[in-house]
Design a protein around this motif. Structure first.
Motif, PDB file in Angstrom:
ATOM      1  N   VAL A 149       0.846  -1.189   0.000  1.00 50.22           N
ATOM      2  CA  VAL A 149       0.000   0.000   0.000  1.00 50.22           C
ATOM      3  C   VAL A 149       0.886   1.244   0.000  1.00 50.22           C
ATOM      4  CG1 VAL A 149      -1.726   1.315   1.283  1.00 50.22           C
ATOM      5  CG2 VAL A 149      -1.928  -1.170   1.093  1.00 50.22           C
ATOM      6  N   HIS A 150       0.592   2.185  -0.906  1.00 53.70           N
ATOM      7  CA  HIS A 150       1.501   3.302  -1.177  1.00 53.70           C
ATOM      8  C   HIS A 150       0.704   4.507  -1.677  1.00 53.70           C
ATOM      9  CE1 HIS A 150       0.939   2.759  -5.531  1.00 53.70           C
ATOM     10  NE2 HIS A 150       0.758   1.490  -5.192  1.00 53.70           N
ATOM     11  N   LYS A 151       1.405   5.572  -2.008  1.00 53.32           N
ATOM     12  CA  LYS A 151       0.823   6.737  -2.682  1.00 53.32           C
ATOM     13  C   LYS A 151       1.813   7.205  -3.756  1.00 53.32           C
ATOM     14  CE  LYS A 151      -2.488   9.851  -3.067  1.00 53.32           C
ATOM     15  NZ  LYS A 151      -3.833   9.490  -3.556  1.00 53.32           N
ATOM     16  N   ALA A 152       2.313   6.229  -4.504  1.00 52.25           N
ATOM     17  CA  ALA A 152       3.374   6.506  -5.478  1.00 52.25           C
ATOM     18  C   ALA A 152       2.894   7.334  -6.656  1.00 52.25           C
ATOM     19  CB  ALA A 152       3.983   5.191  -5.968  1.00 52.25           C
ATOM     20  N   ASN A 153       1.580   7.463  -6.825  1.00 51.31           N
ATOM     21  CA  ASN A 153       1.078   8.315  -7.902  1.00 51.31           C
ATOM     22  C   ASN A 153       1.288   9.797  -7.613  1.00 51.31           C
ATOM     23  OD1 ASN A 153      -0.830   7.954  -5.792  1.00 51.31           O
ATOM     24  ND2 ASN A 153      -2.464   8.757  -7.093  1.00 51.31           N
ATOM     25  N   VAL A 154       1.446  10.161  -6.335  1.00 51.06           N
ATOM     26  CA  VAL A 154       1.676  11.557  -5.958  1.00 51.06           C
ATOM     27  C   VAL A 154       3.031  11.727  -5.276  1.00 51.06           C
ATOM     28  CG1 VAL A 154       0.843  13.487  -4.557  1.00 51.06           C
ATOM     29  CG2 VAL A 154      -0.792  12.022  -5.764  1.00 51.06           C
ATOM     30  N   LEU A 155       3.260  10.947  -4.224  1.00 51.24           N
ATOM     31  CA  LEU A 155       4.553  10.992  -3.529  1.00 51.24           C
ATOM     32  C   LEU A 155       5.511  10.042  -4.238  1.00 51.24           C
ATOM     33  CD1 LEU A 155       3.176  10.932   0.123  1.00 51.24           C
ATOM     34  CD2 LEU A 155       3.973  12.920  -1.159  1.00 51.24           C
ATOM     35  N   LYS A 156       5.936  10.473  -5.412  1.00 48.74           N
ATOM     36  CA  LYS A 156       6.658   9.577  -6.317  1.00 48.74           C
ATOM     37  C   LYS A 156       8.025   9.156  -5.780  1.00 48.74           C
ATOM     38  CE  LYS A 156       4.312  11.434 -10.398  1.00 48.74           C
ATOM     39  NZ  LYS A 156       3.496  10.238 -10.655  1.00 48.74           N
ATOM     40  N   ALA A 157       8.664  10.011  -5.008  1.00 50.12           N
ATOM     41  CA  ALA A 157       9.950   9.636  -4.426  1.00 50.12           C
ATOM     42  C   ALA A 157       9.754   8.893  -3.116  1.00 50.12           C
ATOM     43  CB  ALA A 157      10.817  10.882  -4.215  1.00 50.12           C
ATOM     44  N   LEU A 158       9.017   9.518  -2.177  1.00 49.25           N
ATOM     45  CA  LEU A 158       8.910   8.967  -0.830  1.00 49.25           C
ATOM     46  C   LEU A 158       8.261   7.591  -0.810  1.00 49.25           C
ATOM     47  CD1 LEU A 158       9.490   9.763   2.160  1.00 49.25           C
ATOM     48  CD2 LEU A 158       7.103  10.477   2.288  1.00 49.25           C
ATOM     49  N   CYS A 193       1.295 -11.301  -4.789  1.00 47.17           N
ATOM     50  CA  CYS A 193       1.514  -9.907  -4.417  1.00 47.17           C
ATOM     51  C   CYS A 193       0.728  -8.991  -5.347  1.00 47.17           C
ATOM     52  CB  CYS A 193       3.001  -9.566  -4.479  1.00 47.17           C
ATOM     53  SG  CYS A 193       3.381  -7.857  -4.031  1.00 47.17           S
ATOM     54  N   ASP A 194       0.093  -7.977  -4.769  1.00 50.50           N
ATOM     55  CA  ASP A 194      -0.477  -6.900  -5.564  1.00 50.50           C
ATOM     56  C   ASP A 194      -0.219  -5.598  -4.826  1.00 50.50           C
ATOM     57  OD1 ASP A 194      -2.270  -6.952  -3.460  1.00 50.50           O
ATOM     58  OD2 ASP A 194      -4.031  -7.384  -4.686  1.00 50.50           O
ATOM     59  N   ASP A 195      -0.687  -4.477  -5.376  1.00 54.95           N
ATOM     60  CA  ASP A 195      -0.492  -3.205  -4.691  1.00 54.95           C
ATOM     61  C   ASP A 195      -1.739  -2.346  -4.832  1.00 54.95           C
ATOM     62  OD1 ASP A 195       0.080  -0.871  -6.809  1.00 54.95           O
ATOM     63  OD2 ASP A 195       1.024  -2.707  -7.562  1.00 54.95           O
ATOM     64  N   ARG A 196      -1.905  -1.399  -3.881  1.00 55.77           N
ATOM     65  CA  ARG A 196      -3.032  -0.485  -3.874  1.00 55.77           C
ATOM     66  C   ARG A 196      -2.543   0.909  -3.482  1.00 55.77           C
ATOM     67  NH1 ARG A 196      -5.256  -4.464  -5.343  1.00 55.77           N
ATOM     68  NH2 ARG A 196      -7.316  -5.296  -4.813  1.00 55.77           N
ATOM     69  N   ILE A 197      -3.114   1.916  -4.126  1.00 57.01           N
ATOM     70  CA  ILE A 197      -2.945   3.279  -3.637  1.00 57.01           C
ATOM     71  C   ILE A 197      -3.714   3.389  -2.324  1.00 57.01           C
ATOM     72  CG2 ILE A 197      -3.442   5.705  -4.146  1.00 57.01           C
ATOM     73  CD1 ILE A 197      -3.089   4.968  -7.124  1.00 57.01           C
ATOM     74  N   VAL A 198      -3.182   4.116  -1.365  1.00 53.94           N
ATOM     75  CA  VAL A 198      -3.707   4.073  -0.003  1.00 53.94           C
ATOM     76  C   VAL A 198      -5.167   4.483   0.095  1.00 53.94           C
ATOM     77  CG1 VAL A 198      -2.819   6.384   0.568  1.00 53.94           C
ATOM     78  CG2 VAL A 198      -3.262   4.715   2.395  1.00 53.94           C
ATOM     79  N   ASP A 199      -5.601   5.504  -0.664  1.00 50.85           N
ATOM     80  CA  ASP A 199      -6.994   5.903  -0.559  1.00 50.85           C
ATOM     81  C   ASP A 199      -7.928   4.853  -1.151  1.00 50.85           C
ATOM     82  OD1 ASP A 199      -5.354   6.942  -2.622  1.00 50.85           O
ATOM     83  OD2 ASP A 199      -6.956   8.188  -3.384  1.00 50.85           O
ATOM     84  N   ALA A 200      -7.496   4.210  -2.230  1.00 51.94           N
ATOM     85  CA  ALA A 200      -8.290   3.118  -2.798  1.00 51.94           C
ATOM     86  C   ALA A 200      -8.338   1.937  -1.837  1.00 51.94           C
ATOM     87  CB  ALA A 200      -7.709   2.689  -4.138  1.00 51.94           C
ATOM     88  N   CYS A 201      -7.231   1.684  -1.159  1.00 47.74           N
ATOM     89  CA  CYS A 201      -7.195   0.601  -0.177  1.00 47.74           C
ATOM     90  C   CYS A 201      -8.183   0.872   0.954  1.00 47.74           C
ATOM     91  CB  CYS A 201      -5.785   0.455   0.387  1.00 47.74           C
ATOM     92  SG  CYS A 201      -5.620  -0.805   1.664  1.00 47.74           S
ATOM     93  N   ALA A 202      -8.221   2.117   1.437  1.00 48.80           N
ATOM     94  CA  ALA A 202      -9.138   2.468   2.523  1.00 48.80           C
ATOM     95  C   ALA A 202     -10.586   2.216   2.107  1.00 48.80           C
ATOM     96  CB  ALA A 202      -8.940   3.920   2.928  1.00 48.80           C
ATOM     97  N   MET A 203     -10.913   2.579   0.885  1.00 47.92           N
ATOM     98  CA  MET A 203     -12.279   2.354   0.398  1.00 47.92           C
ATOM     99  C   MET A 203     -12.565   0.858   0.255  1.00 47.92           C
ATOM    100  SD  MET A 203     -14.102   3.599  -3.150  1.00 47.92           S
ATOM    101  CE  MET A 203     -13.020   2.602  -4.165  1.00 47.92           C
ATOM    102  N   GLN A 204     -11.639   0.110  -0.329  1.00 47.92           N
ATOM    103  CA  GLN A 204     -11.852  -1.318  -0.546  1.00 47.92           C
ATOM    104  C   GLN A 204     -11.938  -2.092   0.767  1.00 47.92           C
ATOM    105  OE1 GLN A 204     -12.509  -3.036  -3.373  1.00 47.92           O
ATOM    106  NE2 GLN A 204     -12.679  -1.029  -4.365  1.00 47.92           N
ATOM    107  N   LEU A 205     -11.263  -1.620   1.814  1.00 46.93           N
ATOM    108  CA  LEU A 205     -11.375  -2.278   3.112  1.00 46.93           C
ATOM    109  C   LEU A 205     -12.803  -2.215   3.648  1.00 46.93           C
ATOM    110  CD1 LEU A 205      -8.065  -1.216   4.901  1.00 46.93           C
ATOM    111  CD2 LEU A 205      -8.797  -3.552   4.391  1.00 46.93           C
ATOM    112  N   VAL A 206     -13.527  -1.173   3.280  1.00 50.61           N
ATOM    113  CA  VAL A 206     -14.917  -1.045   3.700  1.00 50.61           C
ATOM    114  C   VAL A 206     -15.853  -1.811   2.765  1.00 50.61           C
ATOM    115  CG1 VAL A 206     -16.805   0.589   4.056  1.00 50.61           C
ATOM    116  CG2 VAL A 206     -14.491   1.173   4.798  1.00 50.61           C
TER     117      VAL A 206
END
Length: 340
Positions: free
Chosen positions: A174-183, A204-217
């Motif tokens: 889980v990341h925010k690499a679409n915006v925080l491209k370096a960090l 293994c897969d990956d999710r942008i953090v806001d999408a992950c928060a929604m999918q958890l619900v």
């Protein structure tokens, strides 16, 4: 059975009450721990002028193993977060937060997800400062985060190794690499590299953090093990706890190369302290993680099975779970089940 020295920090507020309940249950399964009781939080300030007294640090340094109740960092006075100090002092780089449905009939059924959070880096390193503009000395606030490739790889490897040991099937980065491209881009890059070492064993897969928060619900069953950076892990772990009834059901483990500290992640709840109604489950489940850490998984399994019977068959529940049982009632019900 070999006895194991361990530091016990009851903590503040409801801490002493739930600690007493948990140690009673541990005695019922003949847990191997020999406790070195120490002070922390407001209790530490009262006894040693510091929320994390040197004696407590020294004890954990000796035992390399601790169980702690909720600790309060005093507001003001220049005290840093007790939890952050412990993580830094002992290099506790991995925070493990398993959540599992224990009380049936809630909004979600059959939740069984583990979140692994990097504990030492990210935006919580707190390189912060203000820039003055005109007559406002705090006109602009700036904060910098730090992620290193070494630490990103280490936490992801920890998550995959955890998945292998515990029969898990998938790890989600889980990341925010679409915006925080370096960090967080570095975290995603390092995570994908480590994932290749486990191909054919762990998906293994990956999710942008806001999408992950929604999918958890919306669809939490799609997640198994989640691994993420410090800030995202802090937020998502509390969201996960909400799926199973709140922080009163959420244990935590902080793991480093040379020490491990297990904890209830909820607060000290001073409003109900001394009333005997606190739910000891979070600390009890943390103690189960501690038993597994010292290769006593069978005893941890016995406790969890007893708790399930107490909650669902005996219907003994504390007020936060819709019941009327006291903390002591709940502990006695679990020990009775352990004796049958």
């Amino acid at each position: 059975m070999t006895r194991i020295s361990a530091t016990l920090i009851p903590g503040d507020g409801i801490g002493p009450e739930i600690t007493e309940a948990v140690t009673t249950i541990l005695e019922a399964v003949d847990a191997p721990f020999v406790w070195d009781r120490q002070h922390g939080g407001l209790d530490g300030v009262a006894h040693g002028g510091d929320p994390m007294p040197q004696a407590t640090i020294d004890s954990i340094g000796r035992t390399r193993l601790a169980l702690k109740g909720p600790l309060t960092t005093p507001v003001g006075g220049g005290f840093r977060s007790v939890n952050v100090r412990m993580r830094e002092a002992f290099g506790l780089y991995a925070n493990v937060r398993p959540v599992r449905t224990m009380v049936k009939g809630g909004r979600y059924e059959d939740i069984d997800i583990v979140l692994v959070r990097e504990n030492l880096e990210g935006l919580y390193v707190a390189f912060e400062h203000f820039i003055a503009v005109g007559d406002d000395p705090r006109a602009v606030a700036i904060s910098q985060g730090v992620n290193t490739r070494v630490e990103c790889e280490r936490i992801v490897k920890f998550a995959f190794d955890y998945a292998v040991r515990n029969g898990r099937k998938k790890v989600t980065l889980v990341h925010k690499a679409n915006v925080l491209k370096a960090l967080t881009g570095l975290f995603l890059e390092a995570g994908r590299k480590i994932a290749k070492e486990y191909e054919g064993r762990i998906a293994c897969d990956d999710r942008i953090v806001d999408a992950c928060a929604m999918q958890l619900v919306l669809k939490p069953e799609q997640f198994d093990v989640i691994v993420t950076t410090n800030l995202f892990g802090d937020i998502l772990s509390d969201q996960l706890a909400g799926l199973v009834g709140g922080l009163g059901m959420a244990p935590g483990a902080n793991i480093g190369p040379d020490a491990a500290i297990f904890e209830a992640v909820h607060g000290s709840a001073p409003d109900i302290a001394g009333k005997g109604v606190a739910n000891p489950l979070a600390l009890l489940l943390a103690a189960c993680l501690m038993l597994e850490h010292v290769d006593e998984a069978a005893k941890a399994r016995r406790i969890r099975e007893a708790v399930a019977l107490v909650l669902e068959t005996d219907r003994v529940r504390t007020p936060d779970l819709g019941g009327t049982a006291t903390t002591t009632d709940f502990a006695r019900a679990v020990t009775r089940r352990l004796g049958t």
